[in-house]
Scaffold this motif. Structure first.
Motif, PDB file in Angstrom:
ATOM      1  N   PRO A  69      -9.025  62.243  21.181  1.00 38.83           N
ATOM      2  CA  PRO A  69     -10.341  62.868  20.951  1.00 38.83           C
ATOM      3  C   PRO A  69     -11.497  61.909  21.191  1.00 38.83           C
ATOM      4  O   PRO A  69     -12.561  62.332  21.651  1.00 38.83           O
ATOM      5  CB  PRO A  69     -10.274  63.309  19.481  1.00 38.83           C
ATOM      6  N   ALA A  70     -11.306  60.621  20.919  1.00 36.86           N
ATOM      7  CA  ALA A  70     -12.374  59.654  21.178  1.00 36.86           C
ATOM      8  C   ALA A  70     -12.701  59.585  22.658  1.00 36.86           C
ATOM      9  O   ALA A  70     -13.874  59.526  23.054  1.00 36.86           O
ATOM     10  CB  ALA A  70     -11.960  58.271  20.669  1.00 36.86           C
ATOM     11  N   GLY A  71     -11.676  59.609  23.519  1.00 37.37           N
ATOM     12  CA  GLY A  71     -11.920  59.573  24.951  1.00 37.37           C
ATOM     13  C   GLY A  71     -12.748  60.757  25.418  1.00 37.37           C
ATOM     14  O   GLY A  71     -13.675  60.611  26.225  1.00 37.37           O
ATOM     15  N   PHE A 109      -9.769  51.629   8.182  1.00 38.29           N
ATOM     16  CA  PHE A 109      -9.618  52.798   9.052  1.00 38.29           C
ATOM     17  C   PHE A 109     -10.926  53.109   9.771  1.00 38.29           C
ATOM     18  O   PHE A 109     -10.941  53.392  10.978  1.00 38.29           O
ATOM     19  CB  PHE A 109      -9.171  54.001   8.227  1.00 38.29           C
ATOM     20  N   THR A 110     -12.035  53.041   9.038  1.00 42.50           N
ATOM     21  CA  THR A 110     -13.347  53.324   9.629  1.00 42.50           C
ATOM     22  C   THR A 110     -13.700  52.317  10.704  1.00 42.50           C
ATOM     23  O   THR A 110     -14.146  52.685  11.803  1.00 42.50           O
ATOM     24  CB  THR A 110     -14.433  53.329   8.536  1.00 42.50           C
ATOM     25  N   GLU A 111     -13.507  51.036  10.401  1.00 46.03           N
ATOM     26  CA  GLU A 111     -13.838  50.001  11.381  1.00 46.03           C
ATOM     27  C   GLU A 111     -12.988  50.146  12.639  1.00 46.03           C
ATOM     28  O   GLU A 111     -13.492  50.043  13.770  1.00 46.03           O
ATOM     29  CB  GLU A 111     -13.640  48.612  10.783  1.00 46.03           C
ATOM     30  N   ALA A 112     -11.692  50.394  12.468  1.00 45.17           N
ATOM     31  CA  ALA A 112     -10.815  50.540  13.629  1.00 45.17           C
ATOM     32  C   ALA A 112     -11.189  51.767  14.458  1.00 45.17           C
ATOM     33  O   ALA A 112     -11.145  51.736  15.687  1.00 45.17           O
ATOM     34  CB  ALA A 112      -9.361  50.632  13.172  1.00 45.17           C
ATOM     35  N   THR A 113     -11.576  52.851  13.797  1.00 43.23           N
ATOM     36  CA  THR A 113     -11.986  54.066  14.512  1.00 43.23           C
ATOM     37  C   THR A 113     -13.235  53.799  15.346  1.00 43.23           C
ATOM     38  O   THR A 113     -13.311  54.164  16.529  1.00 43.23           O
ATOM     39  CB  THR A 113     -12.252  55.204  13.518  1.00 43.23           C
ATOM     40  N   LEU A 114     -14.220  53.152  14.741  1.00 41.84           N
ATOM     41  CA  LEU A 114     -15.454  52.834  15.473  1.00 41.84           C
ATOM     42  C   LEU A 114     -15.176  51.863  16.615  1.00 41.84           C
ATOM     43  O   LEU A 114     -15.812  51.948  17.675  1.00 41.84           O
ATOM     44  CB  LEU A 114     -16.486  52.248  14.510  1.00 41.84           C
ATOM     45  N   THR A 115     -14.240  50.966  16.425  1.00 38.41           N
ATOM     46  CA  THR A 115     -13.884  50.025  17.485  1.00 38.41           C
ATOM     47  C   THR A 115     -13.242  50.746  18.668  1.00 38.41           C
ATOM     48  O   THR A 115     -13.493  50.399  19.828  1.00 38.41           O
ATOM     49  CB  THR A 115     -12.934  48.941  16.940  1.00 38.41           C
ATOM     50  N   VAL A 116     -12.410  51.750  18.404  1.00 41.44           N
ATOM     51  CA  VAL A 116     -11.812  52.549  19.483  1.00 41.44           C
ATOM     52  C   VAL A 116     -12.910  53.195  20.324  1.00 41.44           C
ATOM     53  O   VAL A 116     -12.904  53.135  21.559  1.00 41.44           O
ATOM     54  CB  VAL A 116     -10.858  53.613  18.903  1.00 41.44           C
ATOM     55  N   PHE A 117     -13.881  53.836  19.670  1.00 36.77           N
ATOM     56  CA  PHE A 117     -14.992  54.471  20.383  1.00 36.77           C
ATOM     57  C   PHE A 117     -15.782  53.438  21.180  1.00 36.77           C
ATOM     58  O   PHE A 117     -16.128  53.672  22.352  1.00 36.77           O
ATOM     59  CB  PHE A 117     -15.911  55.182  19.393  1.00 36.77           C
ATOM     60  N   TYR A 118     -16.080  52.311  20.540  1.00 36.82           N
ATOM     61  CA  TYR A 118     -16.900  51.275  21.185  1.00 36.82           C
ATOM     62  C   TYR A 118     -16.222  50.754  22.447  1.00 36.82           C
ATOM     63  O   TYR A 118     -16.849  50.625  23.501  1.00 36.82           O
ATOM     64  CB  TYR A 118     -17.138  50.134  20.194  1.00 36.82           C
ATOM     65  N   ARG A 119     -14.942  50.463  22.365  1.00 38.48           N
ATOM     66  CA  ARG A 119     -14.252  49.866  23.505  1.00 38.48           C
ATOM     67  C   ARG A 119     -14.129  50.836  24.671  1.00 38.48           C
ATOM     68  O   ARG A 119     -14.268  50.440  25.838  1.00 38.48           O
ATOM     69  CB  ARG A 119     -12.869  49.361  23.072  1.00 38.48           C
ATOM     70  N   LEU A 120     -13.865  52.107  24.373  1.00 42.50           N
ATOM     71  CA  LEU A 120     -13.797  53.088  25.449  1.00 42.50           C
ATOM     72  C   LEU A 120     -15.155  53.248  26.131  1.00 42.50           C
ATOM     73  O   LEU A 120     -15.248  53.338  27.359  1.00 42.50           O
ATOM     74  CB  LEU A 120     -13.313  54.428  24.908  1.00 42.50           C
TER      75      LEU A 120
END
Length: 431
Positions: free
Chosen positions: A73-75, A120-131
């Motif tokens: 979903p982030a992608g 969990f929040t930090e890792a989720t935001l990191t996924v969005f940021y990196r993509l």
């Protein structure tokens, strides 16, 4: 009479003079280093606070869960939202989340549920940021500079990994809140660099986004139709499984021989140095070699290096072999990244990248589980030799695969002038 202007177009300024890329690279470097620091700080803080390995594993699991749950979903969301605004929101959110941990430490109210939620929040935001950052790169650099830009990004990630773990441990030893204060400050630095960038992070979107599930499915279907990318991703997924076996085997080797953890850290540090060197060479390789050539040669080299690990026990020899695997892996990441970014439409960068990341994350988890079972039954030497043999099989499959022969040569210097076009010589043909 019309006079034609035959003045050649001016050469683009060198990448090192690209102000927007320097800002993007610097901000992402600080952000990634901060993530590496907190990754080691979470379990250290939980163990210090609770003396419970189970609690530490819960927080670590919460930090890894977004890699499996959020990727797809982030992608799709990255592809429909403005990348720059999204990255700004991610860094602002990381700052607020990390600041709550520092505040809780000062107040003496740290709890495992709170740390798990922040992780969990930090890792989720990191996924969005990196993509979003990966898709933005080709819009802030000239087409001919893309290999060098992605090589610099790979070097940045390797350096962050090399420095982040010991850095997080050192900061934790100074004061419990230091890693989180450092990471929060890093988010502010990254946020500041994003606000200073002038170029847009994406091309104009010609179609309105559809339903989220349909957008995710479109990305998966697009990737599946690319014969070369599909086959290459299968080879990479298999190699990820085998490297999880190697990582566990190295730890078990040193434990069985009674060596200190500090000696093992030297081996992993040498592997990090090898990866850093490989990332610096990746840009050159992507301009000179076919991606298929890099894939076949890389898996062959991995097989030979793994076999060597089964036969030696000297820490420096193992470190040299591990550095070799890191060199090959980093170089391949750069060349594969150049191919994927240049052949994927700009409006699908997030979905294609997230699908590839999910496959890699899933096979890592599978490899960790299977590696533990294999080492329990077969022991270290035979397990590593088996991994080397299976890697050789992957190399042979890559060499004879008809799908991998569909790739066209990538030559950065011949790329068209616009960042939004897909050059004919680099386009993956349809099956």
């Amino acid at each position: 009479m019309t006079v034609l202007d035959t003045t050649p177009a001016p050469e683009p300024a060198p990448l090192r003079r690209n102000r927007d890329f320097r800002l993007l690279w610097t901000g992402a470097a600080v952000s990634f280093l901060s993530s590496r620091v907190t990754a080691v700080a979470y379990p250290l803080l939980v163990l210090w606070h609770t003396d419970s390995p189970l609690a530490a594993s819960v927080v670590s699991f919460a930090a890894l869960l977004p890699l499996l749950l959020v990727q797809l979903p982030a992608g799709a969301l990255v592809d429909r939202w403005d990348r720059r605004r999204l990255m700004i929101c991610c860094e602002a959110g990381r700052f607020l989340a990390l600041a709550t941990v520092a505040a809780a430490l000062v107040a003496g109210t740290v709890s495992v549920p709170h740390l798990a939620a922040v992780a969990f929040t930090e890792a989720t935001l990191t996924v969005f940021y990196r993509l979003a950052e990966r898709g933005a790169v080709r819009n802030v650099v000239e087409p001919g500079h893309l290999p060098a830009a992605l090589a610099a990004n790979e070097a940045r990630s390797r350096a962050a990994g090399l420095v982040g773990q010991p850095g997080g441990t050192l900061l934790h030893s100074l004061t419990r809140s230091a890693p989180f204060l450092f990471a929060a400050a890093g988010s502010l630095v990254s946020l500041g660099t994003l606000l200073l960038i002038r170029r847009p992070f994406q091309s104009e979107r010609s179609t309105a986004p559809g339903r989220l599930g349909a957008d995710v499915a479109d990305g998966i279907r697009w990737l599946w139709r690319q014969r070369f990318l599909r086959a290459a991703l299968g080879i990479v997924a298999g190699s990820n499984v085998l490297f999880q076996v190697i990582g566990l085997a190295l730890i078990l080797m040193f434990k069985e021989e009674g060596r200190s953890p500090a000696t093992l850290s030297v081996v992993f540090a040498l592997g990090g140095v090898g990866g850093l060197c490989g990332s610096l060479w990746g840009g050159r390789l992507s301009r000179r070699l076919r991606q298929r050539t890099v894939l076949v040669a890389g898996t062959t080299a991995w097989a030979a290096l793994m076999a060597g690990m089964a036969l030696v026990r000297d820490p420096f020899a193992l470190g040299a072999l591990f550095a070799g695997t890191g060199f090959v892996g980093a170089a391949f990441n750069v060349t594969a990244g150049v191919y994927q970014v240049r052949t994927t439409p700009d409006e699908m960068q997030g979905r294609v990248g997230s699908t590839a990341n999910l496959i890699g994350s899933g096979t890592n988890a599978l490899g960790a589980l299977g590696g533990g079972l294999l080492l329990t039954v077969w022991g270290t030497t035979r397990s590593v030799l088996l991994a080397a043999g299976l890697m050789a099989v992957l190399a042979a499959l890559a060499a004879v695969s008809p799908a991998l022969r569909t790739e066209e040569r990538l030559i950065a210097a011949r790329a068209p002038a616009g960042p939004d076009s897909t050059p004919e010589e680099t386009r993956c043909p349809d099956p």
